[in-house]
Design a protein around this motif. Structure first.
Motif, short mmCIF file in Angstrom:
data_model
loop_
_atom_site.label_atom_id
_atom_site.label_comp_id
_atom_site.label_asym_id
_atom_site.label_seq_id
_atom_site.Cartn_x
_atom_site.Cartn_y
_atom_site.Cartn_z
N GLU A 107 -13.44 -8.26 -3.47
CA GLU A 107 -13.79 -6.88 -3.86
C GLU A 107 -14.00 -5.95 -2.66
N GLN A 108 -13.92 -6.52 -1.43
CA GLN A 108 -14.22 -5.70 -0.25
C GLN A 108 -12.97 -5.00 0.28
N TYR A 109 -12.61 -3.92 -0.37
CA TYR A 109 -11.45 -3.15 0.08
C TYR A 109 -11.57 -1.70 -0.37
N VAL A 110 -10.78 -0.87 0.27
CA VAL A 110 -10.72 0.55 -0.06
C VAL A 110 -9.28 0.87 -0.40
N SER A 111 -9.08 1.59 -1.48
CA SER A 111 -7.70 1.93 -1.85
C SER A 111 -7.42 3.39 -1.51
N PHE A 112 -6.25 3.65 -0.94
CA PHE A 112 -5.82 5.04 -0.66
C PHE A 112 -4.69 5.44 -1.59
N ALA A 113 -4.41 4.56 -2.56
CA ALA A 113 -3.28 4.85 -3.46
C ALA A 113 -3.56 6.13 -4.23
N PRO A 114 -2.50 6.95 -4.44
CA PRO A 114 -2.72 8.23 -5.12
C PRO A 114 -3.18 8.01 -6.57
N ILE B 173 9.85 -1.71 4.62
CA ILE B 173 8.49 -1.64 4.07
C ILE B 173 8.26 -0.28 3.42
N SER B 174 7.69 -0.30 2.22
CA SER B 174 7.42 0.96 1.51
C SER B 174 5.97 1.41 1.69
N GLU B 175 5.08 0.49 2.00
CA GLU B 175 3.68 0.85 2.22
C GLU B 175 3.02 -0.23 3.06
N VAL C 110 -0.41 4.15 4.33
CA VAL C 110 -1.32 3.01 4.23
C VAL C 110 -2.03 3.17 2.88
N THR C 111 -1.87 2.18 2.01
CA THR C 111 -2.41 2.35 0.65
C THR C 111 -3.69 1.56 0.42
N PHE C 112 -4.09 0.80 1.42
CA PHE C 112 -5.17 -0.15 1.19
C PHE C 112 -5.77 -0.53 2.54
N ALA C 113 -7.10 -0.66 2.60
CA ALA C 113 -7.71 -1.21 3.82
C ALA C 113 -8.78 -2.22 3.40
#
Ligand code: IMP
Length: 426
Positions: free
Chosen positions: A419-426, A324-326, A409-412
């Motif tokens: 549309e209900q999500y938060v992105s942590f992607a750089p 797994i990469s992310e 973790v790139t996404f929650a």
């Protein structure tokens, strides 16, 4: 362009459907690589809920081609019914391609699934009774019927007659059931289903390779999850296919070098359906809150799922097994109910500490989880659209998962909607 795999890291029902759907907005092909209609992928678009069992999640976008890969087992009647349901709701399914090499689920597979479970008694696996195990068993035994056989009635009938002789002997002499009639099955599959399925059948391997060569994005969608994998899961309490990322190669006809991204889907807590070991299983009020807030009832079978705290030993193992990469974390909002949240970071058994899954299942049955306790956030996350809008305690939870798993973790996901999500992607 290399492909992306989306894989569940627990015992299924992590919310892969939502993630696959979200990621599909940037891809050309979405290919299901294993499982059958034992899966139930839920996607909520503009308040409308779609439950997909066989059709890949990409079907909801008009720019994607959804493909059912050779590793999937298909009940044609169920597939056609699902397509009909989607069409009635305004979703175009005409782009769907079904691999000619996908194996068919036949009426005797349902019977045998039910009978095997009944005869196992209290040792039963808790299968979905959809004929999945018997269909994969016939594939391995080289007596399965494939989707392409529907295009050749003579071959179909020949194979059916041979296999049904043995199945009927088992059904009648071992299980005391009525034998099935070959003419009835042929009428249904060749007379009724084949003409409707024929336009969907195609060379999925060629399509995937053409897309990869053209530099297009391809997503490989798993069903079930890592610990239901027949090789790497909690055997025998597993499904009969390989949901792990390696299965994506076999189930679609590509090699490992064609994949460069593996997204592991982690539910913020754990659930499993059916029997088998579950070190962090919860009971009492904690269990009820997780089940009710998380709507943890089987999408297809309605069964109450067994709930428990997040188990990072499993997630570490899933990272290894799938390269797994992310990670993408789902249902974080369900934990908003708790003052304190427990996370399992290791196991203990017979005085030994395990940071990784013990290979011997008797040890796994006896482990005691080592928990870290984190403060809850006690606030509604549903409106959060950026990492900055998450409470500090929720952010700390995400950070702990990433640190313990060793991948970002790139996404929650913070609610069921697309549309209900938060992105942590750089
Ligand atoms: P089968 O896949 O129907 O043979 O069931 C084998 C095991 O996998 C049972 O414990 C099922 O509950 C579980 N299982 C199969 N499909 C799913 C799924 O989509 N989500 C969660 N569990 C599943």
């Amino acid at each position: 362009m290399p492909a992306t795999v989306v894989v569940g890291t627990q015992w299924g029902d992590e919310g892969k459907g939502k993630l696959t759907d979200l990621m599909a907005k940037d891809v050309r092909l979405v290919v299901r690589y294993q499982g059958g209609h034992n899966a139930g992928h839920t996607i909520v678009v503009d308040g409308e809920t779609f439950v997909l069992q066989l059709v890949p999640s990409g079907v909801l976008y008009s720019h994607t081609t959804p493909i059912i890969g050779n590793g999937v087992v298909v009940d044609p009647a169920v597939l056609l019914e699902e397509c009909g349901m989607l069409e009635r709701r305004g979703i175009d399914t005409s782009r769907l391609v079904v691999s000619g090499n996908a194996h068919l689920i036949m009426p005797y597979h349902y019977e045998l699934d039910k009978m095997t479970e009944r005869y196992l008694g209290h040792n039963k696996l808790g299968t979905t009774k959809r004929g999945i195990g018997p269909a994969y068993a016939d594939k391995a035994a080289r007596i399965g019927l494939r989707a392409q056989d529907l295009l050749d009635p003579k071959i179909f009938r020949q194979k059916l007659d041979v296999v049904l002789r043995e199945k009927n002997a088992i059904l009648s002499r071992v299980y005391n059931r009525l034998p099935l009639d070959a003419d009835d099955i042929a009428d249904l599959y060749l007379g009724d289903l084949a003409p409707k399925l024929a336009p969907m059948l195609g060379d999925s391997v060629a399509l995937v390779h053409e897309a990869l060569s053209a530099g297009e994005q391809v997503m490989l969608e798993g069903a079930q999850a890592t610990f239901l994998d027949v090789d790497h899961g909690t055997y025998p309490y597993v499904t009969s296919s390989n949901p792990t990322a390696g299965g994506a190669c076999v189930g679609t006809g590509i090699g490992p070098r064609d994949i460069d991204r593996v997204v592991g889907i982690v539910k913020a807590y754990t659930t499993r359906v059916g029997s088998g070991p579950f070190p962090t299983e919860a009971d009492g009020e904690t269990a009820d809150v997780l089940v009710e807030r998380g709507h943890e009832y089987g999408t297809n079978t309605g069964r109450r799922r067994r709930p428990g705290w997040l188990d990072l030993v499993m997630i570490r193992q899933a990272v290894r097994l799938n390269s797994i990469s992310e990670l993408a974390l789902t249902k974080l909002d369900v934990l908003s109910e708790f003052d304190t949240i427990k996370v399992c970071v290791a196991y203990e058994a017979a005085g030994a500490r395990y940071e990784h899954m013990p290979y011997h299942q008797s040890v796994l049955h006896d482990v005691t989880p080592v928990y870290e306790e984190l403060p809850g956030w006690r606030s509604d996350l549903k409106g959060a659209t950026s990492a900055a809008q998450l409470p500090g305690a929720a952010r700390a939870y995400v950070d702990l998962v990433a640190a313990q798993a060793g991948v970002p973790v790139t996404f929650a996901s913070v609610g069921p909607g697309r549309e209900q999500y938060v992105s942590f992607a750089p």
